[in-house]
Scaffold this motif. Sequence first.
Motif, mmCIF file in Angstrom:
data_model
loop_
_atom_site.group_PDB
_atom_site.id
_atom_site.type_symbol
_atom_site.label_atom_id
_atom_site.label_comp_id
_atom_site.label_asym_id
_atom_site.label_seq_id
_atom_site.Cartn_x
_atom_site.Cartn_y
_atom_site.Cartn_z
ATOM 1 N N THR A 97 -20.299 11.916 -6.814
ATOM 2 C CA THR A 97 -20.133 11.839 -5.366
ATOM 3 C C THR A 97 -21.485 11.699 -4.674
ATOM 4 O OG1 THR A 97 -18.202 13.242 -5.593
ATOM 5 C CG2 THR A 97 -19.081 12.964 -3.374
ATOM 6 N N SER B 76 -17.657 6.575 3.013
ATOM 7 C CA SER B 76 -17.751 6.365 4.455
ATOM 8 C C SER B 76 -17.818 7.676 5.227
ATOM 9 C CB SER B 76 -16.573 5.514 4.934
ATOM 10 O OG SER B 76 -15.383 6.065 4.436
ATOM 11 N N SER B 77 -17.121 8.705 4.727
ATOM 12 C CA SER B 77 -17.088 9.935 5.520
ATOM 13 C C SER B 77 -18.146 10.910 5.016
ATOM 14 C CB SER B 77 -15.700 10.572 5.436
ATOM 15 O OG SER B 77 -15.414 10.896 4.104
ATOM 16 N N ARG C 142 0.838 -1.196 0.000
ATOM 17 C CA ARG C 142 0.000 0.000 0.000
ATOM 18 C C ARG C 142 0.880 1.256 0.000
ATOM 19 N NH1 ARG C 142 -5.149 0.545 3.799
ATOM 20 N NH2 ARG C 142 -6.092 -0.408 1.987
ATOM 21 N N TYR D 128 -13.673 13.396 -0.314
ATOM 22 C CA TYR D 128 -12.597 12.414 -0.263
ATOM 23 C C TYR D 128 -11.374 13.030 0.405
ATOM 24 C CZ TYR D 128 -15.551 11.118 -4.176
ATOM 25 O OH TYR D 128 -16.633 10.847 -4.972
ATOM 26 N N ASP D 129 -10.760 12.300 1.304
ATOM 27 C CA ASP D 129 -9.463 12.678 1.891
ATOM 28 C C ASP D 129 -9.317 14.175 2.158
ATOM 29 O OD1 ASP D 129 -8.472 10.174 2.115
ATOM 30 O OD2 ASP D 129 -7.632 10.141 0.090
ATOM 31 N N GLY D 130 -10.201 14.689 2.980
ATOM 32 C CA GLY D 130 -10.061 16.078 3.381
ATOM 33 C C GLY D 130 -10.579 17.082 2.361
ATOM 34 N N GLN D 131 -10.891 16.603 1.140
ATOM 35 C CA GLN D 131 -11.426 17.528 0.144
ATOM 36 C C GLN D 131 -12.933 17.367 0.076
ATOM 37 O OE1 GLN D 131 -10.523 16.737 -3.898
ATOM 38 N NE2 GLN D 131 -11.495 18.619 -4.581
ATOM 39 N N GLN D 132 -13.630 18.383 0.554
ATOM 40 C CA GLN D 132 -15.080 18.275 0.582
ATOM 41 C C GLN D 132 -15.653 18.575 -0.794
ATOM 42 O OE1 GLN D 132 -16.817 20.400 3.862
ATOM 43 N NE2 GLN D 132 -18.890 20.002 3.127
#
Lengths: 323, 262
Positions: free
Chosen positions: B47, B57-58, A130, B16-20
Amino acid sequence: MAAAALLSIYVALFFGSYPLTAGAIHEALASWFHGGADTQAMVIVRDIRLGRVLLSFLTGSALAVSGAVFQGLLRNPLADPFTLGISSGAACAAALALALGWTLPGLSTLPLVALTGAFAAMFMVLALSRLAGGFSRENLVLAGIVVSTFLGAIIALIKSLNEESVSAIVFWILGSFQGRGFEHVQLMLPYLVPGMALVLGFARELDILALGAEQAVQVGVAVARVRIALLIGAGMLTAAAVCVSGIIGFVGLVVPHLVRMLMGPESRPMLLFSALGGGVLLLWSDVMARTILHHGAELPVGVVTALFGAPFFCLIMARGRRT
Amino acid sequence: MTMGKMVHVEGLCAGYDGQQVLHDLTLNVSRGEFMAILGPNGSGKTTLLRALSGVLSSVKGSIHIADQDTCRLSARGRARLCATVAQKNPDLSALQVLSLVLMGRYPHIAFLGGYSDADHDCARRAMQETSSLHLRSRHAGTLSGGELQRVIMAKALAQDTELLLLDEAASNLDVARTVDLYELLRARNLNGLTILTVAHDLNLAALYCRRLVFLKGGRIVADGPTQEIFTSHLLSDIYETPIAVVPHPITGAPQAHLLPRA
């Protein structure tokens, strides 16, 4: 296939360093069922040959099925317990336990330790892969090589520090059934049976994971849970195999590929036939390993499987590149 | 057809990953609607669909499908309510088409159980509806893009849900197959299936969908009946390029035409 497996188990009883006639073998089997006085033939057939034949069969099944699961789960045709370094993890932990004389009260220590080692190596390989950017076939195999080479070195180190014979190191690194029998079958069964049950129980989910995690979730598969269950199942199978035989390569790679070519990719029959095919393959590899040299000397069975397995590995690698 | 909300999204923030990507989005969809989600690239359409189908998930805020909080449902529970046709299909090479379509029945079978005759019937009907029954013994890897898309569609229909989510389901299809697909959706919609589709083709959406929702920058910028909101002014504004809207010569549905920039 099941008939071929039974026939293989039976025919394999005829091979060994001590010459026995068919009559003597039948007599030995018959007297085992009916109960009778221990003859020399009976001791050889029952205590030495049958135990070893069964052990090699079950080990082959465990390796082939865990290989099939790793290939499906990681969607990587080169994955198997050997190439992923998971066998090395189990062997390394087992060697460590033997060298340090660890024992757990009331439990068979070796398989439990092998299981821990298998999971630790699995975790290392997945984390490393990963880190390198994902579970592509190159990343996984590279991570597997790194981990198994490293752990192989540790095994060698443990053994040399422990001043044991070179053959003991060879046992773990190349794999062998020398001097093994029924008590080792008993040792591996508590891991083999639940491992098989877990893996077969989630066979349908394994099929659906071919859609990719996202689409699998969308048809209702609890992907995270299923992945963990399958990894645990495959890890148990690997540990079961390794704790009785050391590291035997390529069975888990070759067998699922051949079965898939013959039967198609559907998991449940594929896993069942891999179990039978892996058993038969390793059983005959072991027969070769113990009969090919003269004067009762033995080859490690891992040498035999590597001799035909490594070219096969190259074939899959080349084919994967073309498509 | 029972009345009530099929989808109820409130205060949805997702990314995703901190990017709303989606900002405080609220959306209600009634049972039986056939709705398109439109908007420029990167506006958050996919999205939104992924959040609805439960693979993100978030997420903050709440998503209810058929009055059930999807966060509290298992994947299986969600898959009984809502089927999804994704934009991209995975490499399925050796998998048989029938096995693939049967996967749509997975949320309905028991743990360790097999596919029953009823499941096979359901899969067969879905393949008939998508004209893919003749492909059932083929391997997925040998299908053309359009054939595979129909098989994936059959899998979603076999799931037998009340809500169907589609993400650019027509992107691999030629003109006739695209019309086939939308006709199939319309027929299913008339039978009570609620449909939400992400679409790039404005005109196709205007031709078939009664309600349009436009996303831009992760927010809903327009939402209403097609006839009312599909206007030159609104489209030009959202897509930042001049667009003329004229009625379809035969159906009268509003249709968009691009204009060269002066």
